[in-house]
Design a protein around this motif. Structure first.
Motif, short mmCIF file in Angstrom:
data_model
loop_
_atom_site.label_atom_id
_atom_site.label_comp_id
_atom_site.label_asym_id
_atom_site.label_seq_id
_atom_site.Cartn_x
_atom_site.Cartn_y
_atom_site.Cartn_z
N ALA A 250 17.94 46.19 83.05
CA ALA A 250 18.69 45.02 82.22
C ALA A 250 18.35 45.45 81.01
O ALA A 250 18.90 45.30 79.80
CB ALA A 250 18.25 43.54 82.54
N ALA A 251 16.90 45.51 80.76
CA ALA A 251 16.33 45.95 79.31
C ALA A 251 16.82 47.25 78.83
O ALA A 251 17.32 47.22 77.53
CB ALA A 251 14.90 46.14 79.50
N ARG A 256 21.10 49.48 74.94
CA ARG A 256 22.39 50.52 74.89
C ARG A 256 23.40 49.56 74.20
O ARG A 256 24.10 50.19 72.97
CB ARG A 256 22.46 51.18 75.90
CG ARG A 256 21.85 52.18 76.49
CD ARG A 256 22.44 52.45 77.89
NE ARG A 256 21.30 53.58 78.67
CZ ARG A 256 21.59 54.01 79.78
NH1 ARG A 256 22.62 53.69 80.45
NH2 ARG A 256 20.66 54.88 80.33
N LEU A 257 23.66 48.38 74.51
CA LEU A 257 24.63 47.50 74.13
C LEU A 257 24.36 47.13 72.53
O LEU A 257 25.13 46.91 71.75
CB LEU A 257 24.77 46.24 74.94
CG LEU A 257 25.65 46.64 76.09
CD1 LEU A 257 25.60 45.49 77.11
CD2 LEU A 257 26.99 47.35 76.23
N GLU A 272 24.89 35.13 73.33
CA GLU A 272 25.32 34.74 74.78
C GLU A 272 26.22 35.82 75.10
O GLU A 272 26.47 36.25 76.29
CB GLU A 272 25.76 33.26 74.38
CG GLU A 272 26.65 32.88 75.79
CD GLU A 272 27.25 31.51 75.50
OE1 GLU A 272 27.77 31.07 76.55
OE2 GLU A 272 27.33 30.91 74.33
N LYS A 273 27.14 36.38 74.10
CA LYS A 273 28.03 37.43 74.43
C LYS A 273 27.37 38.56 74.75
O LYS A 273 27.95 39.40 75.80
CB LYS A 273 28.76 37.70 73.33
CG LYS A 273 29.97 38.65 73.51
CD LYS A 273 30.94 38.87 72.19
CE LYS A 273 31.91 40.03 72.40
NZ LYS A 273 32.64 40.40 71.06
N LEU A 274 26.21 39.05 74.10
CA LEU A 274 25.43 40.05 74.68
C LEU A 274 24.93 40.02 76.16
O LEU A 274 24.86 40.93 76.87
CB LEU A 274 24.18 40.42 73.59
CG LEU A 274 23.32 41.60 73.90
CD1 LEU A 274 24.25 42.85 73.87
CD2 LEU A 274 22.38 41.51 72.97
N GLN A 275 24.40 38.78 76.37
CA GLN A 275 23.64 38.72 77.62
C GLN A 275 24.86 38.79 78.58
O GLN A 275 24.66 39.20 79.66
CB GLN A 275 22.94 37.38 77.79
CG GLN A 275 21.91 37.18 76.74
CD GLN A 275 20.81 38.20 77.22
OE1 GLN A 275 20.64 38.55 78.22
NE2 GLN A 275 20.01 38.67 75.96
N GLY A 276 26.18 38.34 78.55
CA GLY A 276 27.17 38.28 79.27
C GLY A 276 27.48 39.62 79.50
O GLY A 276 27.89 39.96 80.82
N VAL A 278 25.57 42.32 79.53
CA VAL A 278 24.43 42.80 80.20
C VAL A 278 24.67 42.79 81.49
O VAL A 278 24.52 43.53 82.45
CB VAL A 278 23.00 42.70 79.48
CG1 VAL A 278 21.90 43.05 80.37
CG2 VAL A 278 22.78 43.02 78.11
N LEU A 279 24.88 41.31 81.76
CA LEU A 279 25.02 40.83 83.16
C LEU A 279 26.19 41.53 84.09
O LEU A 279 26.26 42.12 85.10
CB LEU A 279 25.03 39.52 83.45
CG LEU A 279 23.95 38.58 83.17
CD1 LEU A 279 24.18 36.99 83.22
CD2 LEU A 279 22.75 38.84 84.13
N SER A 280 27.18 41.67 83.08
CA SER A 280 28.47 42.42 83.75
C SER A 280 28.36 43.84 84.12
O SER A 280 28.70 44.27 85.20
CB SER A 280 29.70 42.19 82.82
OG SER A 280 30.77 42.84 83.23
N ALA A 281 27.61 44.62 83.06
CA ALA A 281 27.10 46.04 83.24
C ALA A 281 26.44 46.16 84.22
O ALA A 281 26.42 47.04 85.15
CB ALA A 281 26.72 46.63 81.89
N LEU A 282 25.22 45.16 84.45
CA LEU A 282 24.29 45.14 85.58
C LEU A 282 24.79 45.23 86.91
O LEU A 282 24.29 45.81 87.82
CB LEU A 282 23.35 44.15 85.44
CG LEU A 282 21.89 44.31 85.88
CD1 LEU A 282 21.14 45.60 85.58
CD2 LEU A 282 20.97 43.14 85.77
N ARG A 283 25.82 44.20 87.18
CA ARG A 283 26.49 43.94 88.34
C ARG A 283 27.30 45.37 88.92
O ARG A 283 27.45 45.78 89.86
CB ARG A 283 27.68 42.87 88.48
CG ARG A 283 26.85 41.56 88.25
CD ARG A 283 27.73 40.67 88.29
NE ARG A 283 27.30 39.33 88.08
CZ ARG A 283 27.53 38.52 86.86
NH1 ARG A 283 28.40 39.10 86.06
NH2 ARG A 283 26.84 37.36 86.72
N GLN A 284 27.78 46.10 87.86
CA GLN A 284 28.58 47.44 88.06
C GLN A 284 27.56 48.56 88.60
O GLN A 284 28.20 49.39 89.37
CB GLN A 284 29.23 47.72 87.04
CG GLN A 284 30.37 46.86 86.59
CD GLN A 284 31.24 47.36 85.52
OE1 GLN A 284 31.05 48.45 84.86
NE2 GLN A 284 31.90 46.37 84.83
#
Length: 599
Positions: A250-251, A256-257, A272-276, A278-284
């Protein structure tokens, strides 16, 4: 004139193989060959010539290299045909066709080849380089004779074998650690003491009948499709990602983002947009591991999917202990993550006369109820087919309680974290009185689980004050060192295979089933020294007059050995040819044997 080094090995190795295939099948050994016939005008059958051309084309070698080879060998080879037509040129100009009546062609005679005074037999591939040819070849290829090698003239000696061995790249050698003739006794080679592979396993009749009855009584729809889906899911299942590794990923994604999005405005909406993102990319990029909850329906599907395979894998592990230690008679058994109870059935089939207590531990009450129904013939009431089987949802609390055999078959993969697996393995090892058997699926994830548990026990991080004996690997590794598979450039799982006859549950089965698994058997006592033989880690590749074996050796190295009867003896060669994937081979790595003495 130079010979391409990349083409030397394949061409010369083929010439040796062709020579042995044609000549040695008519004589007992190299010394028995009629060397006097190997002169100018020797005969090659057209079929062998065609094989030579096909092999060279398959090897992808330039034809010019082969032409240079036979140009240096001279014009001492002819090709005989069944017709008396005029000479015909081959694509390789160093050969020429000649009929049986042409000058220099030899007539095939009766049997008796290789014996002094006997009749000369047709030897389809006979040639020998002269001393001048040998010297020219050695000079052209920048090779030198080995010390002590005797180069024979054209008419005698063993010059061809020495010449070919000097040009061919040597293969890894082996020598017998013990006298195989004494070990075998009157037993045939196909039953040497390293043979551990079981024939096709089959469920006991009582267990198969009970399982079929439960499936027929079930009202679950599309049972066959559910079985296939669960089987594919379990085989493709990976390990859960550790929390520390997840935070690190996640870090990295957040960094990178941030670089891609530019300087942040610092507002709460931007964060909040950045954290969203990160979570979306982490799930992939992260495998979503999910814990399975075995209720009554899923337990029945698991039974239909895994009953045969689990029984086959554990039967193979128990068979190795029984075969190598026939005097070992366990009295108690602990099955952690017992599931449908197939481990107890396999242990009863192996040591039914000696086992007095079976303890099956599983956290799923539905799975324990299903295993108990299988023991009672598919009904809720009735007599148990195996006596003294007890079911629990928790391990015994007392640290003094130990079992002769402790088994965890396909259970470590159900634990959610490395800490949980380490705790369970340590607890099981403290409960072990003699053997700890760990079995997982034959995948990279399964092999990784097995190796982590193996290292935990061997490193001795958990030493019980009640039993301070260290751990040793009984099988499959012939050593207690690090697994050489994990240090290879290309990591491949160390797996084994056991075939079985599938139980017909009403849908179509084709042939027999095959269970691929990874296992380790840990022992409180070191295995006997004579049992430290290499293990065959891949299927044996059998070829005419030689056998390829991939071995895990007692020195902790992986070796690829090629066994022949001429170099390693008839007993060892036939034992290697009779062995299969997973067997032990009674051989130890050693320096090359001494060269053949000159006649």
């Amino acid at each position: 004139m130079q010979i391409c080094p990349s083409s030397q090995h394949s061409i010369y190795t083929f010439l040796i193989s062709l020579y042995e295939a044609a000549c040695l099948k008519q004589a007992g050994s190299e010394e028995d060959l009629p060397w006097g016939l190997l002169g100018k005008g020797s005969v090659i059958e057209p079929g062998l010539m065609k094989s030579l051309e096909t092999r060279v084309a398959a090897e992808g070698q330039a034809k010019s290299h082969l032409q240079k080879l036979f140009r240096m060998m001279g014009k001492g080879i002819e090709v005989a045909t069944n017709s008396a037509k005029s000479s015909k040129k081959l694509p390789l100009p160093q050969f020429r066709w000649c009929g049986p009546s042409a000058p220099g062609a030899r007539r095939p005679l009766a049997s008796g080849a290789g014996r002094p005074g006997g009749a000369r037999a047709a030897n389809p591939f006979r040639f020998r380089p002269t001393a001048a040819t040998v010297a020219a070849t050695m000079a052209a290829s920048s090779l030198r004779p080995r010390p002590g090698t005797w180069w024979a003239p054209w008419g005698g000696g063993n010059g061809l074998a020495a010449w070919a061995r000097a040009l061919a790249t040597p293969t890894p050698l082996a020598s017998q650690g013990d006298s195989l003739s004494e070990i075998l006794g009157k037993e045939p080679h196909r039953r040497h003491p390293g043979i551990l592979q079981l024939p096709h396993t089959r469920l006991p009749l009582a267990l198969a009948a009970a399982a079929q009855q439960l499936v027929q009584e079930s009202s679950a729809p599309n049972m066959e499709k559910q079985v296939q889906t669960l089987t594919s899911y379990l085989w493709s299942r990976k390990l859960p990602v550790e929390p520390g590794e997840l935070r690190q990923r996640a870090a990295q994604l957040e960094e990178r983002l941030r670089q891609r999005m530019g300087p942040a405005s610092g507002s709460a909406r931007a964060e909040e947009k950045l954290q969203g993102a990160v979570l979306s990319a982490l799930r992939q990029v992260t495998y979503h591991w999910k814990e399975l909850s075995y209720d009554e329906g899923l337990s029945l599907v698991y039974m239909a999917a895994r009953l045969d395979g689990t029984f086959a894998a554990t039967s193979r592990a128990f068979h190795e202990i029984q075969k190598r230690l026939p005097d070992f008679k366990p009295r108690t058994l602990l099955d952690f993550g017992s599931g449908t109870g197939s481990v107890s059935w396999a242990a009863h089939s192996t040591w039914g006369q000696s086992l007095r207590e079976y303890l099956c531990v599983d956290r799923s009450a539905a799975m324990l109820a299903l295993a108990e129904r299988l023991l009672k013939g598919g009904s809720d009431s009735g007599e148990s087919r195996i006596p003294a089987v007890f079911f629990r949802q928790f391990l015994p609390v007392s640290p003094k309680v130990q079992f002769d055999v402790v088994v965890a078959a396909f259970s470590l993969s159900e634990l959610p974290s490395l800490a949980a697996r380490s705790e369970v393995v340590s607890t099981l090892w403290r409960k072990t009185g003699r053997f700890l058997v760990l079995v997982e699926s034959g995948t990279k994830a399964g092999h990784q689980l097995i190796m982590a548990a193996r290292d935990l026990v061997l490193q001795g991080q958990e030493k019980s004050p009640l039993d301070p004996r260290p751990g040793h690997v009984f099988a499959p590794c012939p050593h207690d060192l690090a697994c050489p598979r994990l240090s290879a450039s290309r990591i491949l799982p160390c797996i084994f295979s056991q075939t079985y006859y599938p139980t017909p549950f009403g849908w179509q089965y084709h042939g027999h089933g095959e269970e691929k698994f990874s296992l380790v058997i840990l022992s409180r006592d070191p295995p006997p020294g004579s049992q430290r033989w290499p293990r065959l880690t891949q299927p044996v590749l059998k070829r005419p007059r030689h056998v390829h074996c991939h071995l895990c050796c007692p020195n902790g190295q992986l070796e690829h050995m090629v066994f022949t009867a001429r170099r390693h003896g008839r007993d060892l060669y036939r034992c290697a040819r009779a062995s299969a994937w997973g067997d032990l081979l009674p051989v130890t790595t050693a320096p090359p044997p001494p060269k053949d003495p000159p006649r």
